[in-house]
Design a protein around this motif. Structure first.
Motif, PDB file in Angstrom:
ATOM      1  N   UNK A  51       0.805  -1.217   0.000  1.00 26.44           N
ATOM      2  CA  UNK A  51       0.000   0.000   0.000  1.00 26.44           C
ATOM      3  C   UNK A  51       0.838   1.267   0.000  1.00 26.44           C
ATOM      4  N   UNK A  52       2.058   1.169   0.526  1.00 27.68           N
ATOM      5  CA  UNK A  52       2.961   2.324   0.572  1.00 27.68           C
ATOM      6  C   UNK A  52       4.108   2.195  -0.432  1.00 27.68           C
ATOM      7  N   UNK A  53       4.007   1.225  -1.331  1.00 27.92           N
ATOM      8  CA  UNK A  53       5.110   0.963  -2.262  1.00 27.92           C
ATOM      9  C   UNK A  53       5.466   2.175  -3.106  1.00 27.92           C
ATOM     10  N   UNK A  54       4.464   2.991  -3.453  1.00 26.82           N
ATOM     11  CA  UNK A  54       4.727   4.146  -4.325  1.00 26.82           C
ATOM     12  C   UNK A  54       5.663   5.168  -3.687  1.00 26.82           C
ATOM     13  N   UNK A  55       5.839   5.104  -2.354  1.00 28.92           N
ATOM     14  CA  UNK A  55       6.718   6.063  -1.673  1.00 28.92           C
ATOM     15  C   UNK A  55       8.141   5.543  -1.520  1.00 28.92           C
ATOM     16  N   UNK A  56       8.413   4.307  -1.881  1.00 26.51           N
ATOM     17  CA  UNK A  56       9.760   3.758  -1.693  1.00 26.51           C
ATOM     18  C   UNK A  56      10.829   4.510  -2.481  1.00 26.51           C
ATOM     19  N   UNK A  57      10.551   4.960  -3.718  1.00 23.50           N
ATOM     20  CA  UNK A  57      11.573   5.767  -4.398  1.00 23.50           C
ATOM     21  C   UNK A  57      11.883   7.071  -3.665  1.00 23.50           C
ATOM     22  N   UNK A  58      10.932   7.581  -2.874  1.00 23.75           N
ATOM     23  CA  UNK A  58      11.202   8.778  -2.087  1.00 23.75           C
ATOM     24  C   UNK A  58      12.302   8.481  -1.061  1.00 23.75           C
ATOM     25  N   UNK A  59      12.175   7.311  -0.413  1.00 25.90           N
ATOM     26  CA  UNK A  59      13.137   6.954   0.625  1.00 25.90           C
ATOM     27  C   UNK A  59      14.523   6.703   0.041  1.00 25.90           C
ATOM     28  N   UNK A  60      14.594   6.001  -1.093  1.00 24.98           N
ATOM     29  CA  UNK A  60      15.905   5.731  -1.681  1.00 24.98           C
ATOM     30  C   UNK A  60      16.533   7.006  -2.238  1.00 24.98           C
ATOM     31  N   UNK A  61      15.716   7.889  -2.806  1.00 21.06           N
ATOM     32  CA  UNK A  61      16.252   9.164  -3.304  1.00 21.06           C
ATOM     33  C   UNK A  61      16.771  10.015  -2.148  1.00 21.06           C
ATOM     34  N   UNK A  62      16.066   9.988  -1.041  1.00 16.95           N
ATOM     35  CA  UNK A  62      16.478  10.755   0.135  1.00 16.95           C
ATOM     36  C   UNK A  62      17.830  10.270   0.656  1.00 16.95           C
ATOM     37  N   UNK A  63      18.041   8.969   0.644  1.00 18.43           N
ATOM     38  CA  UNK A  63      19.296   8.402   1.140  1.00 18.43           C
ATOM     39  C   UNK A  63      20.445   8.587   0.153  1.00 18.43           C
ATOM     40  N   UNK A  64      20.125   8.805  -1.117  1.00 20.05           N
ATOM     41  CA  UNK A  64      21.149   9.056  -2.121  1.00 20.05           C
ATOM     42  C   UNK A  64      21.725   7.773  -2.693  1.00 20.05           C
ATOM     43  N   UNK A  65      22.359   7.853  -3.868  1.00 19.72           N
ATOM     44  CA  UNK A  65      22.934   6.664  -4.503  1.00 19.72           C
ATOM     45  C   UNK A  65      23.949   5.970  -3.596  1.00 19.72           C
ATOM     46  N   UNK A  66      23.716   4.704  -3.326  1.00 20.29           N
ATOM     47  CA  UNK A  66      24.649   3.947  -2.501  1.00 20.29           C
ATOM     48  C   UNK A  66      24.576   4.199  -1.013  1.00 20.29           C
TER      49      UNK A  66
END
Length: 267
Positions: free
Chosen positions: A183-198
């Motif tokens: 249900x919250x899958x659409x927000x996962x790219x937000x979390x990875x983008x926030x943490x930055x590449x690697x």
């Protein structure tokens, strides 16, 4: 007509951000990480309420908060937090869990009026503790979500961003929590983008912080997560690190364990 339990503030780009407030005393804003909204930090807010005014909120794209039509940017999430701090009286303490800790650290670095900062296991990857998430992870998540493949996006995030073994992820698919995750899958790219590449630890940026900071790791957590919390404390001048014995990354399910540390530090 029943009134909603939440209130809203309007972020700088016009996005409504839903929040709830409970307790009394100096304000602390609770920031959840991936797969979290204001409901998952509500129990911690209740634990803190006798001593603090606890504010829980839906990060943009989650729950009752809106989202921007022109895509995600970490700057917008920082503006969301700024709007909540303004509501709280112009300054506030902040507690961030996981990617919410990364957001809190970035907000403090960019000068938001945060007077005390507590972070639990921000998911930076310290060299030598585990393989880094692939630099194209955010793009791959967006591709899967654009194709409606939410289950696969959740599995990809768990295995590559969080380093959960694939066989464990397969077992999770049969559990009730999987529906919450998708249900919250659409927000996962937000979390990875926030943490930055690697998920690289930004030690130089953290070294500029002057906010009193407490970094916390769980005694039962994977070693890479506790190493990240220690590294954050090492990078920020004057910061402290504490191990919370008997807890792991799911500490929000045991909020009573966090209460003594946070009340002592924040009050």
């Amino acid at each position: 007509m029943t009134q909603p339990a939440f209130q809203t503030v309007t972020s700088a780009d016009g996005t409504p951000i839903a929040f709830e407030q409970t307790g009394r005393g100096r304000p602390v804003i609770l920031v959840g990480g991936a797969f979290n909204d204001r409901s998952t930090v509500a129990a911690l807010a209740a634990e803190l309420a006798p001593d603090l005014t606890a504010i829980t909120y839906d990060r943009r794209g989650r729950g009752d908060s809106g989202t921007a039509d022109d895509g995600y940017a970490a700057e917008r999430e920082i503006e969301d937090l700024a709007a909540l701090i303004e509501h709280a009286g112009g300054s506030a303490a902040v507690f961030g869990h996981s990617s919410g800790a990364v957001l809190a650290l970035e907000a403090a670095r960019r000068g938001l009026p945060i007077d005390r900062l507590a972070v639990y296991e921000p998911p930076y990857v310290v060299e030598g503790t585990r393989a880094r998430p692939p630099v194209d992870l955010t793009d791959r998540l967006r591709t899967l979500l654009g194709q409606g493949r939410r289950d696969e996006a959740v599995a990809l995030f768990l295995t590559e961003a969080v380093d959960v073994p694939a066989e464990m992820v397969e077992g999770m698919r049969a559990e009730p929590v999987w529906k919450w995750f998708t249900g919250l899958a659409h927000t996962l790219p937000y979390d990875t983008a926030l943490c930055g590449p690697g998920n690289v630890l930004p030690a130089d940026r953290l070294a500029t912080l002057t906010v009193p900071t407490l970094a916390i790791g769980g005694g039962l957590s994977p070693q890479w997560l506790t190493a990240a919390a220690r590294a954050v404390a090492d990078a920020i001048p004057g910061a402290r690190y504490l191990t919370l014995d008997g807890q792991d990354h799911g500490v929000l399910n045991q909020p009573e364990a966090l209460r003594p540390l946070l009340v002592d530090f924040l009050t």
